[in-house]
Design a protein around this motif. Structure first.
Motif, PDB file in Angstrom:
ATOM      1  N   MET A 260       0.838  -1.199   0.000  1.00 22.79           N
ATOM      2  CA  MET A 260       0.000   0.000   0.000  1.00 22.79           C
ATOM      3  C   MET A 260       0.874   1.251   0.000  1.00 22.79           C
ATOM      4  O   MET A 260       1.869   1.336   0.717  1.00 22.79           O
ATOM      5  N   LEU A 261       0.482   2.235  -0.817  1.00 23.18           N
ATOM      6  CA  LEU A 261       1.105   3.556  -0.782  1.00 23.18           C
ATOM      7  C   LEU A 261       0.152   4.517  -0.088  1.00 23.18           C
ATOM      8  O   LEU A 261      -1.008   4.633  -0.471  1.00 23.18           O
ATOM      9  N   ILE A 262       0.649   5.199   0.935  1.00 24.04           N
ATOM     10  CA  ILE A 262      -0.093   6.268   1.599  1.00 24.04           C
ATOM     11  C   ILE A 262       0.543   7.580   1.169  1.00 24.04           C
ATOM     12  O   ILE A 262       1.645   7.925   1.611  1.00 24.04           O
ATOM     13  N   TRP A 263      -0.119   8.284   0.257  1.00 22.11           N
ATOM     14  CA  TRP A 263       0.403   9.562  -0.233  1.00 22.11           C
ATOM     15  C   TRP A 263      -0.243  10.669   0.592  1.00 22.11           C
ATOM     16  O   TRP A 263      -1.455  10.823   0.585  1.00 22.11           O
ATOM     17  N   ILE A 264       0.592  11.446   1.280  1.00 25.05           N
ATOM     18  CA  ILE A 264       0.097  12.524   2.131  1.00 25.05           C
ATOM     19  C   ILE A 264       0.360  13.840   1.422  1.00 25.05           C
ATOM     20  O   ILE A 264       1.497  14.305   1.324  1.00 25.05           O
ATOM     21  N   ASN A 265      -0.712  14.428   0.922  1.00 27.10           N
ATOM     22  CA  ASN A 265      -0.666  15.681   0.173  1.00 27.10           C
ATOM     23  C   ASN A 265      -1.016  16.827   1.112  1.00 27.10           C
ATOM     24  O   ASN A 265      -1.377  16.615   2.266  1.00 27.10           O
ATOM     25  N   GLY A 266      -0.930  18.042   0.625  1.00 25.25           N
ATOM     26  CA  GLY A 266      -1.296  19.201   1.419  1.00 25.25           C
ATOM     27  C   GLY A 266      -0.425  20.383   1.064  1.00 25.25           C
ATOM     28  O   GLY A 266       0.596  20.235   0.383  1.00 25.25           O
ATOM     29  N   PRO A 267      -0.786  21.575   1.524  1.00 29.83           N
ATOM     30  CA  PRO A 267       0.033  22.759   1.247  1.00 29.83           C
ATOM     31  C   PRO A 267       1.361  22.665   1.965  1.00 29.83           C
ATOM     32  O   PRO A 267       1.532  21.908   2.931  1.00 29.83           O
ATOM     33  N   PHE A 268       2.332  23.440   1.501  1.00 28.20           N
ATOM     34  CA  PHE A 268       3.606  23.547   2.206  1.00 28.20           C
ATOM     35  C   PHE A 268       3.324  24.113   3.599  1.00 28.20           C
ATOM     36  O   PHE A 268       2.638  25.117   3.738  1.00 28.20           O
ATOM     37  N   GLY A 269       3.839  23.445   4.624  1.00 24.34           N
ATOM     38  CA  GLY A 269       3.551  23.859   5.989  1.00 24.34           C
ATOM     39  C   GLY A 269       2.295  23.228   6.547  1.00 24.34           C
ATOM     40  O   GLY A 269       1.859  23.571   7.647  1.00 24.34           O
ATOM     41  N   GLY A 270       1.722  22.290   5.816  1.00 22.43           N
ATOM     42  CA  GLY A 270       0.472  21.669   6.241  1.00 22.43           C
ATOM     43  C   GLY A 270       0.628  20.487   7.175  1.00 22.43           C
ATOM     44  O   GLY A 270      -0.379  19.931   7.628  1.00 22.43           O
ATOM     45  N   GLY A 271       1.868  20.073   7.454  1.00 20.86           N
ATOM     46  CA  GLY A 271       2.091  18.975   8.381  1.00 20.86           C
ATOM     47  C   GLY A 271       2.330  17.626   7.736  1.00 20.86           C
ATOM     48  O   GLY A 271       2.282  16.593   8.413  1.00 20.86           O
ATOM     49  N   LYS A 272       2.626  17.596   6.436  1.00 24.77           N
ATOM     50  CA  LYS A 272       2.793  16.327   5.722  1.00 24.77           C
ATOM     51  C   LYS A 272       3.947  15.493   6.276  1.00 24.77           C
ATOM     52  O   LYS A 272       3.793  14.304   6.536  1.00 24.77           O
ATOM     53  N   THR A 273       5.113  16.119   6.397  1.00 26.98           N
ATOM     54  CA  THR A 273       6.299  15.371   6.814  1.00 26.98           C
ATOM     55  C   THR A 273       6.159  14.874   8.253  1.00 26.98           C
ATOM     56  O   THR A 273       6.472  13.710   8.551  1.00 26.98           O
ATOM     57  N   GLN A 274       5.682  15.744   9.143  1.00 24.15           N
ATOM     58  CA  GLN A 274       5.502  15.315  10.531  1.00 24.15           C
ATOM     59  C   GLN A 274       4.511  14.160  10.619  1.00 24.15           C
ATOM     60  O   GLN A 274       4.727  13.186  11.363  1.00 24.15           O
ATOM     61  N   THR A 275       3.433  14.234   9.855  1.00 20.39           N
ATOM     62  CA  THR A 275       2.435  13.164   9.861  1.00 20.39           C
ATOM     63  C   THR A 275       3.024  11.881   9.291  1.00 20.39           C
ATOM     64  O   THR A 275       2.804  10.784   9.823  1.00 20.39           O
ATOM     65  N   ALA A 276       3.777  11.999   8.204  1.00 25.69           N
ATOM     66  CA  ALA A 276       4.381  10.814   7.588  1.00 25.69           C
ATOM     67  C   ALA A 276       5.298  10.092   8.566  1.00 25.69           C
ATOM     68  O   ALA A 276       5.257   8.860   8.683  1.00 25.69           O
ATOM     69  N   TYR A 277       6.129  10.847   9.278  1.00 19.41           N
ATOM     70  CA  TYR A 277       7.065  10.205  10.197  1.00 19.41           C
ATOM     71  C   TYR A 277       6.384   9.720  11.473  1.00 19.41           C
ATOM     72  O   TYR A 277       6.855   8.763  12.103  1.00 19.41           O
ATOM     73  N   GLU A 278       5.281  10.327  11.849  1.00 22.09           N
ATOM     74  CA  GLU A 278       4.499   9.809  12.970  1.00 22.09           C
ATOM     75  C   GLU A 278       3.892   8.453  12.604  1.00 22.09           C
ATOM     76  O   GLU A 278       3.928   7.501  13.401  1.00 22.09           O
ATOM     77  N   ILE A 279       3.359   8.351  11.396  1.00 22.15           N
ATOM     78  CA  ILE A 279       2.817   7.059  10.945  1.00 22.15           C
ATOM     79  C   ILE A 279       3.940   6.028  10.849  1.00 22.15           C
ATOM     80  O   ILE A 279       3.811   4.890  11.315  1.00 22.15           O
ATOM     81  N   HIS A 280       5.056   6.425  10.253  1.00 20.36           N
ATOM     82  CA  HIS A 280       6.192   5.510  10.094  1.00 20.36           C
ATOM     83  C   HIS A 280       6.671   4.984  11.446  1.00 20.36           C
ATOM     84  O   HIS A 280       6.943   3.786  11.604  1.00 20.36           O
ATOM     85  N   ARG A 281       6.769   5.857  12.434  1.00 22.77           N
ATOM     86  CA  ARG A 281       7.248   5.467  13.761  1.00 22.77           C
ATOM     87  C   ARG A 281       6.326   4.446  14.414  1.00 22.77           C
ATOM     88  O   ARG A 281       6.777   3.552  15.132  1.00 22.77           O
ATOM     89  N   ARG A 282       5.042   4.541  14.115  1.00 23.05           N
ATOM     90  CA  ARG A 282       4.062   3.700  14.801  1.00 23.05           C
ATOM     91  C   ARG A 282       3.503   2.582  13.925  1.00 23.05           C
ATOM     92  O   ARG A 282       2.612   1.855  14.352  1.00 23.05           O
ATOM     93  N   LEU A 283       4.031   2.436  12.725  1.00 19.42           N
ATOM     94  CA  LEU A 283       3.542   1.406  11.806  1.00 19.42           C
ATOM     95  C   LEU A 283       4.705   0.488  11.423  1.00 19.42           C
ATOM     96  O   LEU A 283       5.469   0.797  10.500  1.00 19.42           O
ATOM     97  N   PRO A 284       4.887  -0.616  12.102  1.00 20.48           N
ATOM     98  CA  PRO A 284       6.020  -1.513  11.825  1.00 20.48           C
ATOM     99  C   PRO A 284       6.047  -1.954  10.360  1.00 20.48           C
ATOM    100  O   PRO A 284       5.013  -2.251   9.760  1.00 20.48           O
ATOM    101  N   GLY A 285       7.260  -1.977   9.808  1.00 24.47           N
ATOM    102  CA  GLY A 285       7.436  -2.417   8.429  1.00 24.47           C
ATOM    103  C   GLY A 285       7.248  -1.336   7.393  1.00 24.47           C
ATOM    104  O   GLY A 285       7.489  -1.568   6.202  1.00 24.47           O
ATOM    105  N   SER A 286       6.828  -0.141   7.816  1.00 23.82           N
ATOM    106  CA  SER A 286       6.608   0.941   6.855  1.00 23.82           C
ATOM    107  C   SER A 286       7.913   1.648   6.523  1.00 23.82           C
ATOM    108  O   SER A 286       8.886   1.590   7.285  1.00 23.82           O
ATOM    109  N   VAL A 287       7.938   2.300   5.369  1.00 24.38           N
ATOM    110  CA  VAL A 287       9.077   3.128   4.967  1.00 24.38           C
ATOM    111  C   VAL A 287       8.549   4.455   4.442  1.00 24.38           C
ATOM    112  O   VAL A 287       7.431   4.530   3.921  1.00 24.38           O
ATOM    113  N   VAL A 288       9.345   5.504   4.604  1.00 24.44           N
ATOM    114  CA  VAL A 288       9.023   6.810   4.032  1.00 24.44           C
ATOM    115  C   VAL A 288       9.852   6.989   2.765  1.00 24.44           C
ATOM    116  O   VAL A 288      11.078   6.869   2.797  1.00 24.44           O
ATOM    117  N   CYS A 289       9.197   7.259   1.642  1.00 23.60           N
ATOM    118  CA  CYS A 289       9.859   7.559   0.365  1.00 23.60           C
ATOM    119  C   CYS A 289       9.454   8.974  -0.033  1.00 23.60           C
ATOM    120  O   CYS A 289       8.332   9.178  -0.509  1.00 23.60           O
TER     121      CYS A 289
END
Length: 206
Positions: free
Chosen positions: A1-30
């Motif tokens: 599965m690909l979870i694409w997190i879109n949004g404006p610059f400054g919308g929290g995409k990167t923080q959300t992506a790494y929060e999911i990654h930290r709490r979702l075993p086996g996931s990777v951020v690309c």
């Protein structure tokens, strides 16, 4: 599965992506931005443009995500602003046509909320709201178009973040995508330190 997190610059995409990654075993951020940074560094400064307008960026992102989705046994998370419908189709549409399970989420917020977040991204490198926003001139210039485009039905699922924490946004996305996050443990101080470190790692100096 690909979870694409879109949004404006400054919308929290990167923080959300790494929060999911930290709490979702086996996931990777690309992060598709890295393809763009590479293209910019290969190009004389005077010739640089918005790297999303370069076919090489769109093809490169498509090929890398296709490879990782095919070979990696776990969820793939891509935080990236993408508001041009044709580019959206070239990447996300083609990945879906190839049979990949792509879940797209657009993080949205009131303009004043995003401006406040942008003004706080300086990490002490600049002082004052005006100076911080000057450093974020590209993001500020794109904000109106981002919010206008991303609220349209083709960019659903929409996730409004004004009154949600990063953890709450991550949990909303996970529930919608049908994946289970590990419990968010640790103190509020540890959470803040993790997010500050994520922010530091993604500060650009070029």
């Amino acid at each position: 599965m690909l979870i694409w997190i879109n949004g404006p610059f400054g919308g929290g995409k990167t923080q959300t992506a790494y929060e999911i990654h930290r709490r979702l075993p086996g996931s990777v951020v690309c992060d598709p931005e890295h393809v763009g940074f590479g293209l910019h560094r290969m190009t004389p400064r005077a010739l640089r443009q918005d790297f999303q307008d370069m076919p090489a960026w769109r093809q490169g992102v498509l090929e890398v995500l296709d490879l990782v989705l095919t070979k990696h046994d776990g969820p793939v998370i891509a935080p990236m602003t993408l508001i041009e419908p044709r580019y959206f189709d070239e990447i996300i549409g083609r990945l879906r046509d190839s049979g990949h399970d792509v879940r797209h989420f657009a993080l949205l917020a009131d303009k004043s909320t995003v401006m406040r977040r942008l003004s706080g991204r300086g990490l002490g490198l600049v002082t004052g709201r005006e100076a911080s926003l000057r450093r974020e001139a590209f993001a500020v210039a794109k904000l109106g178009a981002c919010l206008e485009r991303l609220t349209t039905p083709e960019f659903a699922e929409h996730v409004w973040t004004d009154s949600r924490s990063i953890s709450q946004v991550a949990e909303h996305i996970a529930t919608s995508a049908g994946v289970r996050l590990e419990r968010d443990t640790g103190s509020s101080l540890r959470r803040q330190l993790r997010r500050t470190w994520t922010q530091v790692r993604h500060v650009r100096f070029d």
